[in-house]
Design a protein around this motif. Sequence first.
Motif, PDB file in Angstrom:
ATOM      1  N   ARG A 176      -2.874   1.366  -8.855  1.00 15.77           N
ATOM      2  CA  ARG A 176      -3.466   0.144  -9.397  1.00 15.77           C
ATOM      3  C   ARG A 176      -4.621  -0.393  -8.568  1.00 15.77           C
ATOM      4  NH1 ARG A 176       0.860  -4.186 -10.975  1.00 15.77           N
ATOM      5  NH2 ARG A 176      -1.037  -5.318 -11.430  1.00 15.77           N
ATOM      6  N   HIS A 177      -4.704  -0.004  -7.295  1.00 11.60           N
ATOM      7  CA  HIS A 177      -5.788  -0.488  -6.435  1.00 11.60           C
ATOM      8  C   HIS A 177      -6.134   0.616  -5.454  1.00 11.60           C
ATOM      9  CE1 HIS A 177      -7.971  -3.028  -3.563  1.00 11.60           C
ATOM     10  NE2 HIS A 177      -8.105  -3.881  -4.558  1.00 11.60           N
ATOM     11  N   ARG A 178      -7.424   0.714  -5.109  1.00 10.91           N
ATOM     12  CA  ARG A 178      -7.830   1.861  -4.285  1.00 10.91           C
ATOM     13  C   ARG A 178      -7.397   1.740  -2.834  1.00 10.91           C
ATOM     14  NH1 ARG A 178     -12.546   0.219  -1.655  1.00 10.91           N
ATOM     15  NH2 ARG A 178     -13.422  -1.680  -2.562  1.00 10.91           N
ATOM     16  N   ASP A 179      -7.045   0.532  -2.375  1.00 15.74           N
ATOM     17  CA  ASP A 179      -6.637   0.360  -0.982  1.00 15.74           C
ATOM     18  C   ASP A 179      -5.129   0.443  -0.772  1.00 15.74           C
ATOM     19  OD1 ASP A 179      -9.230   0.080  -0.235  1.00 15.74           O
ATOM     20  OD2 ASP A 179      -9.238  -2.099  -0.283  1.00 15.74           O
ATOM     21  N   ASN A 180      -4.374   0.719  -1.831  1.00 13.43           N
ATOM     22  CA  ASN A 180      -2.923   0.805  -1.670  1.00 13.43           C
ATOM     23  C   ASN A 180      -2.545   2.024  -0.842  1.00 13.43           C
ATOM     24  OD1 ASN A 180      -2.508  -1.445  -3.193  1.00 13.43           O
ATOM     25  ND2 ASN A 180      -1.732  -0.398  -4.975  1.00 13.43           N
ATOM     26  N   ARG A 181      -1.611   1.829   0.067  1.00 17.46           N
ATOM     27  CA  ARG A 181      -1.130   2.917   0.915  1.00 17.46           C
ATOM     28  C   ARG A 181       0.383   3.021   0.765  1.00 17.46           C
ATOM     29  NH1 ARG A 181      -5.691   4.223   1.149  1.00 17.46           N
ATOM     30  NH2 ARG A 181      -7.237   3.518   2.628  1.00 17.46           N
ATOM     31  N   VAL A 182       0.868   4.246   0.707  1.00 18.17           N
ATOM     32  CA  VAL A 182       2.310   4.478   0.673  1.00 18.17           C
ATOM     33  C   VAL A 182       2.758   4.818   2.089  1.00 18.17           C
ATOM     34  CG1 VAL A 182       4.157   5.889  -0.267  1.00 18.17           C
ATOM     35  CG2 VAL A 182       2.256   5.241  -1.707  1.00 18.17           C
ATOM     36  N   ILE A 183       3.689   4.031   2.621  1.00 20.37           N
ATOM     37  CA  ILE A 183       4.122   4.144   4.011  1.00 20.37           C
ATOM     38  C   ILE A 183       5.636   4.328   4.031  1.00 20.37           C
ATOM     39  CG2 ILE A 183       4.062   3.016   6.263  1.00 20.37           C
ATOM     40  CD1 ILE A 183       1.330   3.064   5.443  1.00 20.37           C
ATOM     41  N   ARG A 184       6.131   5.183   4.914  1.00 18.61           N
ATOM     42  CA  ARG A 184       7.583   5.310   5.116  1.00 18.61           C
ATOM     43  C   ARG A 184       7.945   4.628   6.429  1.00 18.61           C
ATOM     44  NH1 ARG A 184      10.734  10.466   3.578  1.00 18.61           N
ATOM     45  NH2 ARG A 184      12.224   8.807   3.941  1.00 18.61           N
ATOM     46  N   ARG A 185       8.822   3.627   6.346  1.00 14.91           N
ATOM     47  CA  ARG A 185       9.296   2.924   7.539  1.00 14.91           C
ATOM     48  C   ARG A 185      10.804   2.791   7.459  1.00 14.91           C
ATOM     49  NH1 ARG A 185       5.174  -2.174   7.572  1.00 14.91           N
ATOM     50  NH2 ARG A 185       3.290  -1.026   8.088  1.00 14.91           N
ATOM     51  N   ARG A 186      11.484   3.202   8.508  1.00 14.40           N
ATOM     52  CA  ARG A 186      12.939   3.072   8.614  1.00 14.40           C
ATOM     53  C   ARG A 186      13.651   3.632   7.396  1.00 14.40           C
ATOM     54  NH1 ARG A 186      11.297  -2.069   9.153  1.00 14.40           N
ATOM     55  NH2 ARG A 186      10.621  -2.692  11.227  1.00 14.40           N
ATOM     56  N   GLY A 187      13.182   4.766   6.897  1.00 16.27           N
ATOM     57  CA  GLY A 187      13.833   5.411   5.767  1.00 16.27           C
ATOM     58  C   GLY A 187      13.563   4.772   4.422  1.00 16.27           C
ATOM     59  N   ARG A 188      12.700   3.772   4.358  1.00 11.16           N
ATOM     60  CA  ARG A 188      12.333   3.143   3.094  1.00 11.16           C
ATOM     61  C   ARG A 188      10.871   3.406   2.821  1.00 11.16           C
ATOM     62  NH1 ARG A 188      15.595  -2.558   3.656  1.00 11.16           N
ATOM     63  NH2 ARG A 188      17.561  -1.750   2.891  1.00 11.16           N
ATOM     64  N   VAL A 189      10.517   3.397   1.545  1.00 12.45           N
ATOM     65  CA  VAL A 189       9.146   3.674   1.135  1.00 12.45           C
ATOM     66  C   VAL A 189       8.508   2.356   0.717  1.00 12.45           C
ATOM     67  CG1 VAL A 189       7.684   5.074  -0.337  1.00 12.45           C
ATOM     68  CG2 VAL A 189       9.904   5.920   0.329  1.00 12.45           C
ATOM     69  N   TYR A 190       7.318   2.077   1.264  1.00 15.54           N
ATOM     70  CA  TYR A 190       6.620   0.831   0.992  1.00 15.54           C
ATOM     71  C   TYR A 190       5.230   1.126   0.458  1.00 15.54           C
ATOM     72  CZ  TYR A 190      10.062  -1.553   3.946  1.00 15.54           C
ATOM     73  OH  TYR A 190      11.220  -2.043   4.484  1.00 15.54           O
ATOM     74  N   VAL A 191       4.722   0.216  -0.372  1.00 16.88           N
ATOM     75  CA  VAL A 191       3.296   0.200  -0.702  1.00 16.88           C
ATOM     76  C   VAL A 191       2.734  -1.060  -0.074  1.00 16.88           C
ATOM     77  CG1 VAL A 191       1.613  -0.157  -2.539  1.00 16.88           C
ATOM     78  CG2 VAL A 191       3.399   1.505  -2.846  1.00 16.88           C
TER      79      VAL A 191
END
Length: 41
Positions: free
Chosen positions: A13-28
């Motif tokens: 939905r946005h060009r600056d979105n990043r998918v990050i994995r932290r502590r076993g969870r997935v975040y945008v």
Amino acid sequence: MKIRNSLKSLKDRHRDNRVIRRRGRVYVINKTQKRFKARQG
């Protein structure tokens, strides 16, 4: 922060979105548009 089953649609939905994995969870996260924040599961 929204909790979603799938983050793939949110990532596109946005060009600056990043998918990050932290502590076993997935975040945008987005540094420029703070409203795009989500966690999977």
